[in-house]
Scaffold this active site. Structure first.
Site, PDB file in Angstrom:
ATOM      1  N   TYR A 244      50.481  21.758  13.716  1.00 44.51           N
ATOM      2  CA  TYR A 244      49.884  20.575  14.327  1.00 44.51           C
ATOM      3  C   TYR A 244      49.391  19.580  13.284  1.00 44.51           C
ATOM      4  O   TYR A 244      49.396  18.385  13.506  1.00 44.51           O
ATOM      5  CB  TYR A 244      48.709  20.975  15.225  1.00 44.51           C
ATOM      6  CG  TYR A 244      49.109  21.391  16.608  1.00 44.51           C
ATOM      7  CD1 TYR A 244      49.193  20.467  17.634  1.00 44.51           C
ATOM      8  CD2 TYR A 244      49.416  22.705  16.896  1.00 44.51           C
ATOM      9  CE1 TYR A 244      49.567  20.840  18.906  1.00 44.51           C
ATOM     10  CE2 TYR A 244      49.787  23.096  18.167  1.00 44.51           C
ATOM     11  CZ  TYR A 244      49.854  22.157  19.175  1.00 44.51           C
ATOM     12  OH  TYR A 244      50.225  22.533  20.435  1.00 44.51           O
TER      13      TYR A 244
ATOM     14  N   ARG B  34      44.730  14.745  20.582  1.00 45.47           N
ATOM     15  CA  ARG B  34      44.422  16.104  20.103  1.00 45.47           C
ATOM     16  C   ARG B  34      44.943  16.289  18.677  1.00 45.47           C
ATOM     17  O   ARG B  34      44.253  16.834  17.816  1.00 45.47           O
ATOM     18  CB  ARG B  34      45.042  17.131  21.048  1.00 45.47           C
ATOM     19  CG  ARG B  34      44.897  18.590  20.609  1.00 45.47           C
ATOM     20  CD  ARG B  34      45.371  19.507  21.734  1.00 45.47           C
ATOM     21  NE  ARG B  34      45.696  20.844  21.300  1.00 45.47           N
ATOM     22  CZ  ARG B  34      44.824  21.846  21.175  1.00 45.47           C
ATOM     23  NH1 ARG B  34      43.544  21.637  21.445  1.00 45.47           N
ATOM     24  NH2 ARG B  34      45.207  23.052  20.795  1.00 45.47           N
TER      25      ARG B  34
ATOM     26  N   HIS C 107      43.425  27.757  18.836  1.00 47.58           N
ATOM     27  CA  HIS C 107      44.689  28.369  18.442  1.00 47.58           C
ATOM     28  C   HIS C 107      44.486  29.847  18.141  1.00 47.58           C
ATOM     29  O   HIS C 107      43.563  30.214  17.411  1.00 47.58           O
ATOM     30  CB  HIS C 107      45.260  27.688  17.192  1.00 47.58           C
ATOM     31  CG  HIS C 107      45.830  26.336  17.463  1.00 47.58           C
ATOM     32  ND1 HIS C 107      46.012  25.390  16.467  1.00 47.58           N
ATOM     33  CD2 HIS C 107      46.265  25.756  18.601  1.00 47.58           C
ATOM     34  CE1 HIS C 107      46.529  24.301  17.000  1.00 47.58           C
ATOM     35  NE2 HIS C 107      46.693  24.496  18.294  1.00 47.58           N
TER      36      HIS C 107
ATOM     37  N   LYS D 119      43.949  28.376  26.864  1.00 41.88           N
ATOM     38  CA  LYS D 119      45.131  29.168  27.190  1.00 41.88           C
ATOM     39  C   LYS D 119      44.766  30.640  27.307  1.00 41.88           C
ATOM     40  O   LYS D 119      43.913  31.140  26.586  1.00 41.88           O
ATOM     41  CB  LYS D 119      46.204  28.991  26.106  1.00 41.88           C
ATOM     42  CG  LYS D 119      46.969  27.676  26.191  1.00 41.88           C
ATOM     43  CD  LYS D 119      48.098  27.668  25.180  1.00 41.88           C
ATOM     44  CE  LYS D 119      48.944  26.404  25.296  1.00 41.88           C
ATOM     45  NZ  LYS D 119      50.046  26.387  24.303  1.00 41.88           N
TER      46      LYS D 119
ATOM     47  N   ARG E 150      43.031  20.184  25.076  1.00 43.17           N
ATOM     48  CA  ARG E 150      44.344  20.105  25.696  1.00 43.17           C
ATOM     49  C   ARG E 150      44.209  19.364  27.022  1.00 43.17           C
ATOM     50  O   ARG E 150      43.129  19.295  27.613  1.00 43.17           O
ATOM     51  CB  ARG E 150      44.912  21.496  25.958  1.00 43.17           C
ATOM     52  CG  ARG E 150      45.140  22.355  24.710  1.00 43.17           C
ATOM     53  CD  ARG E 150      45.701  23.716  25.109  1.00 43.17           C
ATOM     54  NE  ARG E 150      46.018  24.558  23.953  1.00 43.17           N
ATOM     55  CZ  ARG E 150      45.196  25.460  23.437  1.00 43.17           C
ATOM     56  NH1 ARG E 150      43.989  25.642  23.975  1.00 43.17           N
ATOM     57  NH2 ARG E 150      45.561  26.186  22.387  1.00 43.17           N
TER      58      ARG E 150
ATOM     59  N   HIS F  22      48.155  14.592  24.013  1.00 41.09           N
ATOM     60  CA  HIS F  22      48.334  15.397  22.802  1.00 41.09           C
ATOM     61  C   HIS F  22      48.269  14.554  21.541  1.00 41.09           C
ATOM     62  O   HIS F  22      47.965  15.063  20.462  1.00 41.09           O
ATOM     63  CB  HIS F  22      49.658  16.155  22.852  1.00 41.09           C
ATOM     64  CG  HIS F  22      49.742  17.241  21.831  1.00 41.09           C
ATOM     65  ND1 HIS F  22      49.065  18.434  21.961  1.00 41.09           N
ATOM     66  CD2 HIS F  22      50.378  17.300  20.636  1.00 41.09           C
ATOM     67  CE1 HIS F  22      49.292  19.180  20.896  1.00 41.09           C
ATOM     68  NE2 HIS F  22      50.086  18.521  20.078  1.00 41.09           N
TER      69      HIS F  22
END
Length: 299
Positions: free
Chosen positions: A274, A242, A265, A169, A145, A239
Protein backbone atom coordinates in the site's frame (compact mmCIF):
# COMPACT_ATOMS: atom_id res chain seq x y z
CA UNK A 1 -16.66 -28.56 -39.72
CA UNK A 2 -13.83 -26.11 -40.20
CA UNK A 3 -12.19 -24.37 -37.22
CA UNK A 4 -13.13 -20.99 -38.63
CA UNK A 5 -16.77 -22.12 -38.56
CA UNK A 6 -16.37 -23.08 -34.88
CA UNK A 7 -14.93 -19.67 -34.13
CA UNK A 8 -17.89 -18.02 -35.82
CA UNK A 9 -20.32 -20.15 -33.81
CA UNK A 10 -18.32 -19.39 -30.66
CA UNK A 11 -18.56 -15.65 -31.34
CA UNK A 12 -22.33 -15.97 -31.77
CA UNK A 13 -22.48 -17.86 -28.48
CA UNK A 14 -20.55 -15.09 -26.73
CA UNK A 15 -22.80 -12.41 -28.19
CA UNK A 16 -26.22 -14.00 -27.80
CA UNK A 17 -26.01 -16.44 -24.88
CA UNK A 18 -23.24 -14.82 -22.84
CA UNK A 19 -24.32 -11.31 -23.93
CA UNK A 20 -20.74 -10.06 -24.00
CA UNK A 21 -20.00 -6.74 -25.65
CA UNK A 22 -18.88 -6.60 -29.27
CA UNK A 23 -15.55 -5.26 -28.03
CA UNK A 24 -14.96 -8.31 -25.79
CA UNK A 25 -16.03 -10.75 -28.51
CA UNK A 26 -13.67 -9.08 -30.98
CA UNK A 27 -10.79 -9.33 -28.49
CA UNK A 28 -11.45 -13.04 -27.87
CA UNK A 29 -11.50 -13.81 -31.58
CA UNK A 30 -8.32 -11.81 -32.10
CA UNK A 31 -6.56 -13.94 -29.45
CA UNK A 32 -7.78 -17.20 -30.99
CA UNK A 33 -6.53 -16.16 -34.42
CA UNK A 34 -3.24 -14.96 -32.96
CA UNK A 35 -2.63 -18.43 -31.50
CA UNK A 36 -3.83 -20.19 -34.66
CA UNK A 37 -1.40 -18.16 -36.77
CA UNK A 38 1.50 -19.35 -34.59
CA UNK A 39 0.72 -23.04 -35.06
CA UNK A 40 2.31 -25.19 -37.72
CA UNK A 41 0.45 -25.04 -41.04
CA UNK A 42 -0.74 -28.63 -40.67
CA UNK A 43 -2.25 -27.98 -37.21
CA UNK A 44 -5.72 -26.55 -36.78
CA UNK A 45 -6.64 -24.79 -33.52
CA UNK A 46 -9.33 -27.36 -32.77
CA UNK A 47 -6.66 -30.13 -32.92
CA UNK A 48 -4.06 -28.43 -30.74
CA UNK A 49 -2.49 -30.18 -27.74
CA UNK A 50 -1.63 -28.78 -24.31
CA UNK A 51 2.09 -28.87 -25.10
CA UNK A 52 1.56 -26.92 -28.31
CA UNK A 53 -0.46 -24.26 -26.51
CA UNK A 54 2.16 -24.05 -23.80
CA UNK A 55 4.83 -23.52 -26.44
CA UNK A 56 2.78 -20.74 -28.07
CA UNK A 57 2.24 -19.00 -24.72
CA UNK A 58 5.97 -19.24 -23.95
CA UNK A 59 6.78 -17.71 -27.33
CA UNK A 60 4.36 -14.83 -26.76
CA UNK A 61 5.92 -14.27 -23.34
CA UNK A 62 9.43 -14.15 -24.83
CA UNK A 63 8.22 -11.65 -27.42
CA UNK A 64 7.30 -9.30 -24.60
CA UNK A 65 3.53 -9.78 -24.37
CA UNK A 66 2.44 -8.43 -20.99
CA UNK A 67 1.04 -10.71 -18.25
CA UNK A 68 -2.30 -8.96 -18.68
CA UNK A 69 -2.40 -9.73 -22.42
CA UNK A 70 -1.27 -13.32 -21.83
CA UNK A 71 -4.10 -13.74 -19.32
CA UNK A 72 -6.61 -12.48 -21.86
CA UNK A 73 -5.24 -14.86 -24.50
CA UNK A 74 -5.42 -17.81 -22.12
CA UNK A 75 -8.93 -16.86 -21.03
CA UNK A 76 -10.08 -16.82 -24.65
CA UNK A 77 -8.54 -20.25 -25.26
CA UNK A 78 -10.06 -21.80 -22.14
CA UNK A 79 -13.53 -20.48 -22.90
CA UNK A 80 -13.28 -21.53 -26.55
CA UNK A 81 -12.36 -25.10 -25.68
CA UNK A 82 -14.97 -25.24 -22.89
CA UNK A 83 -17.51 -24.32 -25.56
CA UNK A 84 -16.17 -27.03 -27.89
CA UNK A 85 -16.39 -29.56 -25.05
CA UNK A 86 -20.05 -28.75 -24.48
CA UNK A 87 -20.69 -29.03 -28.21
CA UNK A 88 -18.92 -32.41 -28.37
CA UNK A 89 -16.33 -31.18 -30.84
CA UNK A 90 -13.40 -32.09 -28.54
CA UNK A 91 -12.96 -34.49 -25.64
CA UNK A 92 -10.55 -32.42 -23.53
CA UNK A 93 -9.73 -28.77 -22.93
CA UNK A 94 -5.97 -28.49 -23.67
CA UNK A 95 -5.80 -25.01 -22.10
CA UNK A 96 -7.48 -25.96 -18.83
CA UNK A 97 -4.33 -26.49 -16.74
CA UNK A 98 -2.25 -23.71 -18.29
CA UNK A 99 -1.63 -20.53 -16.32
CA UNK A 100 -0.39 -17.09 -17.29
CA UNK A 101 2.45 -15.28 -15.46
CA UNK A 102 1.31 -13.39 -12.39
CA UNK A 103 0.51 -9.76 -12.98
CA UNK A 104 2.31 -7.23 -10.84
CA UNK A 105 -0.19 -5.29 -8.76
CA UNK A 106 -0.17 -1.68 -9.94
CA UNK A 107 0.54 0.68 -7.08
CA UNK A 108 -2.21 3.22 -6.55
CA UNK A 109 -1.27 6.78 -7.42
CA UNK A 110 -0.91 8.82 -4.30
CA UNK A 111 -2.22 12.30 -3.52
CA UNK A 112 0.29 14.55 -1.81
CA UNK A 113 -0.61 16.55 1.29
CA UNK A 114 -1.45 19.68 -0.70
CA UNK A 115 -3.81 17.76 -2.98
CA UNK A 116 -5.60 16.19 -0.02
CA UNK A 117 -5.89 19.58 1.68
CA UNK A 118 -7.41 21.04 -1.47
CA UNK A 119 -9.92 18.19 -1.73
CA UNK A 120 -10.98 18.57 1.89
CA UNK A 121 -11.39 22.36 1.66
CA UNK A 122 -14.93 21.93 0.37
CA UNK A 123 -17.40 24.68 1.14
CA UNK A 124 -21.07 24.38 1.95
CA UNK A 125 -23.11 24.46 5.13
CA UNK A 126 -25.96 22.20 4.02
CA UNK A 127 -26.26 18.81 5.78
CA UNK A 128 -25.07 16.74 2.80
CA UNK A 129 -21.94 18.85 2.27
CA UNK A 130 -21.13 18.74 5.99
CA UNK A 131 -21.72 14.98 6.02
CA UNK A 132 -19.44 14.46 3.02
CA UNK A 133 -16.71 16.61 4.56
CA UNK A 134 -16.86 14.54 7.75
CA UNK A 135 -16.68 11.32 5.71
CA UNK A 136 -13.59 12.39 3.78
CA UNK A 137 -11.88 13.86 6.84
CA UNK A 138 -12.45 10.57 8.68
CA UNK A 139 -11.12 8.50 5.78
CA UNK A 140 -7.94 10.55 5.67
CA UNK A 141 -7.54 11.02 9.42
CA UNK A 142 -7.93 7.36 10.38
CA UNK A 143 -7.21 5.41 7.19
CA UNK A 144 -10.49 3.50 7.30
CA UNK A 145 -11.71 1.04 4.69
CA UNK A 146 -14.96 1.85 2.90
CA UNK A 147 -16.86 -0.97 4.64
CA UNK A 148 -15.49 0.11 8.02
CA UNK A 149 -16.64 3.69 7.64
CA UNK A 150 -20.04 2.77 6.21
CA UNK A 151 -20.77 0.49 9.17
CA UNK A 152 -19.91 3.07 11.86
CA UNK A 153 -22.53 3.99 14.44
CA UNK A 154 -22.60 7.25 16.36
CA UNK A 155 -21.50 5.46 19.55
CA UNK A 156 -18.32 4.26 17.82
CA UNK A 157 -16.87 7.77 17.88
CA UNK A 158 -15.22 8.45 21.23
CA UNK A 159 -14.87 12.22 21.27
CA UNK A 160 -13.29 12.37 24.73
CA UNK A 161 -10.55 9.92 23.74
CA UNK A 162 -10.27 11.15 20.12
CA UNK A 163 -10.75 7.57 18.92
CA UNK A 164 -13.03 5.52 16.70
CA UNK A 165 -13.92 1.87 17.27
CA UNK A 166 -13.73 -0.02 13.97
CA UNK A 167 -14.88 -3.48 12.93
CA UNK A 168 -12.36 -4.54 10.30
CA UNK A 169 -11.84 -7.54 8.04
CA UNK A 170 -12.53 -10.92 9.60
CA UNK A 171 -14.65 -9.24 12.30
CA UNK A 172 -11.47 -7.99 13.96
CA UNK A 173 -12.08 -4.93 16.09
CA UNK A 174 -9.51 -2.19 16.50
CA UNK A 175 -9.39 1.32 17.93
CA UNK A 176 -7.93 4.06 15.75
CA UNK A 177 -7.06 7.67 16.67
CA UNK A 178 -8.96 10.54 15.06
CA UNK A 179 -7.31 13.89 14.37
CA UNK A 180 -8.79 17.13 15.67
CA UNK A 181 -9.89 18.36 12.22
CA UNK A 182 -11.82 15.14 11.57
CA UNK A 183 -13.35 15.26 15.06
CA UNK A 184 -14.54 18.81 14.48
CA UNK A 185 -15.99 17.90 11.08
CA UNK A 186 -17.78 14.91 12.61
CA UNK A 187 -19.24 17.02 15.44
CA UNK A 188 -20.45 19.61 12.93
CA UNK A 189 -22.15 16.88 10.93
CA UNK A 190 -23.79 15.35 14.00
CA UNK A 191 -25.19 18.76 14.95
CA UNK A 192 -27.21 18.80 11.72
CA UNK A 193 -27.78 15.04 11.28
CA UNK A 194 -31.31 15.33 12.64
CA UNK A 195 -32.20 17.64 9.76
CA UNK A 196 -32.40 14.46 7.68
CA UNK A 197 -35.04 11.76 8.37
CA UNK A 198 -33.11 9.21 10.42
CA UNK A 199 -35.85 6.83 11.59
CA UNK A 200 -34.73 3.91 9.40
CA UNK A 201 -31.03 4.59 9.95
CA UNK A 202 -31.01 3.82 13.66
CA UNK A 203 -27.67 4.86 15.16
CA UNK A 204 -25.85 4.94 11.81
CA UNK A 205 -23.21 7.68 11.82
CA UNK A 206 -23.69 8.61 8.17
CA UNK A 207 -27.18 8.67 6.68
CA UNK A 208 -28.63 9.43 3.26
CA UNK A 209 -31.11 12.12 2.35
CA UNK A 210 -33.76 9.36 2.50
CA UNK A 211 -32.87 8.66 6.11
CA UNK A 212 -31.12 5.31 5.59
CA UNK A 213 -27.59 4.24 6.42
CA UNK A 214 -25.38 5.59 3.64
CA UNK A 215 -24.46 2.78 1.24
CA UNK A 216 -20.99 1.95 -0.09
CA UNK A 217 -21.98 3.02 -3.59
CA UNK A 218 -23.38 6.34 -2.38
CA UNK A 219 -20.17 7.13 -0.51
CA UNK A 220 -18.13 6.35 -3.61
CA UNK A 221 -20.40 8.47 -5.80
CA UNK A 222 -20.29 11.46 -3.44
CA UNK A 223 -16.50 11.34 -3.22
CA UNK A 224 -16.19 11.14 -7.00
CA UNK A 225 -18.50 14.15 -7.23
CA UNK A 226 -16.36 16.21 -4.86
CA UNK A 227 -13.23 15.16 -6.73
CA UNK A 228 -14.72 16.61 -9.91
CA UNK A 229 -15.99 19.77 -8.23
CA UNK A 230 -12.56 20.38 -6.68
CA UNK A 231 -10.95 19.75 -10.09
CA UNK A 232 -8.67 17.03 -8.73
CA UNK A 233 -6.10 15.59 -11.11
CA UNK A 234 -6.90 12.02 -10.01
CA UNK A 235 -10.16 10.16 -9.54
CA UNK A 236 -11.19 10.42 -5.90
CA UNK A 237 -12.47 7.34 -4.11
CA UNK A 238 -12.34 6.00 -0.52
CA UNK A 239 -9.21 3.90 -0.98
CA UNK A 240 -7.38 6.88 -2.41
CA UNK A 241 -7.63 8.63 0.96
CA UNK A 242 -6.75 5.43 2.85
CA UNK A 243 -3.63 5.05 0.73
CA UNK A 244 -2.74 8.71 1.19
CA UNK A 245 -3.16 8.30 4.95
CA UNK A 246 -0.80 5.31 4.97
CA UNK A 247 1.83 6.96 2.80
CA UNK A 248 1.84 10.28 4.63
CA UNK A 249 1.96 8.57 8.03
CA UNK A 250 4.86 6.38 6.98
CA UNK A 251 6.76 9.21 5.36
CA UNK A 252 6.50 11.25 8.56
CA UNK A 253 6.97 8.53 11.18
CA UNK A 254 8.88 5.77 9.35
CA UNK A 255 7.12 3.43 11.78
CA UNK A 256 5.95 0.53 9.64
CA UNK A 257 4.46 -1.51 12.48
CA UNK A 258 2.38 1.39 13.76
CA UNK A 259 0.98 2.07 10.30
CA UNK A 260 0.23 -1.65 9.94
CA UNK A 261 -1.82 -1.54 13.16
CA UNK A 262 -3.64 1.63 12.12
CA UNK A 263 -4.59 0.14 8.76
CA UNK A 264 -5.68 -3.16 10.30
CA UNK A 265 -3.35 -5.24 8.12
CA UNK A 266 -2.73 -8.80 9.26
CA UNK A 267 0.55 -8.98 7.31
CA UNK A 268 3.40 -6.50 7.14
CA UNK A 269 3.84 -7.23 3.43
CA UNK A 270 0.37 -5.82 2.73
CA UNK A 271 1.32 -2.53 4.36
CA UNK A 272 4.45 -2.40 2.22
CA UNK A 273 2.37 -2.82 -0.96
CA UNK A 274 0.00 0.00 0.00
CA UNK A 275 2.77 2.43 0.78
CA UNK A 276 4.82 1.69 -2.37
CA UNK A 277 8.04 2.11 -0.42
CA UNK A 278 11.00 -0.24 -0.66
CA UNK A 279 10.54 -3.14 1.76
CA UNK A 280 14.22 -3.47 2.51
CA UNK A 281 14.29 0.16 3.61
CA UNK A 282 11.21 -0.35 5.76
CA UNK A 283 12.62 -3.50 7.32
CA UNK A 284 15.84 -1.65 8.14
CA UNK A 285 13.87 1.13 9.81
CA UNK A 286 12.01 -1.45 11.86
CA UNK A 287 15.16 -3.36 12.81
CA UNK A 288 16.89 -0.18 13.94
CA UNK A 289 13.91 1.12 15.90
CA UNK A 290 12.50 -1.91 17.71
CA UNK A 291 14.38 -3.16 20.80
CA UNK A 292 13.54 -6.80 20.06
CA UNK A 293 14.20 -6.57 16.33
CA UNK A 294 17.98 -6.29 16.62
CA UNK A 295 19.71 -9.22 15.03
CA UNK A 296 22.98 -10.08 13.34
CA UNK A 297 22.15 -10.17 9.65
CA UNK A 298 25.59 -11.56 8.89
CA UNK A 299 24.76 -14.93 10.39
Amino acid sequence: MKPTDWQTIFSQHLSSERQLSAYTVRNYLFELRRVEDMLAESTQLIEVSRDQLQSVMATLHRKGLSPRSLSLCLSALKQFFDFLLREGAVTVNPAQTLSAPKQNKPLPKNMDVDAVSHLLSIEGDDPLSLRDKAIMELFYSSGLRLAELASLDCVDIKFDQSEVKVMGKGSKQRVVPIGQVALTATKTWLNCRNQLPCVEAGDALFVSSQGKRLSHRSIQARMAKWGQEQAMAVKVHPHKLRHSFATHMLESSQDLRAVQELLGHANLSTTQIYTSLDFQHLAKVYDNAHPRAKKDRGK
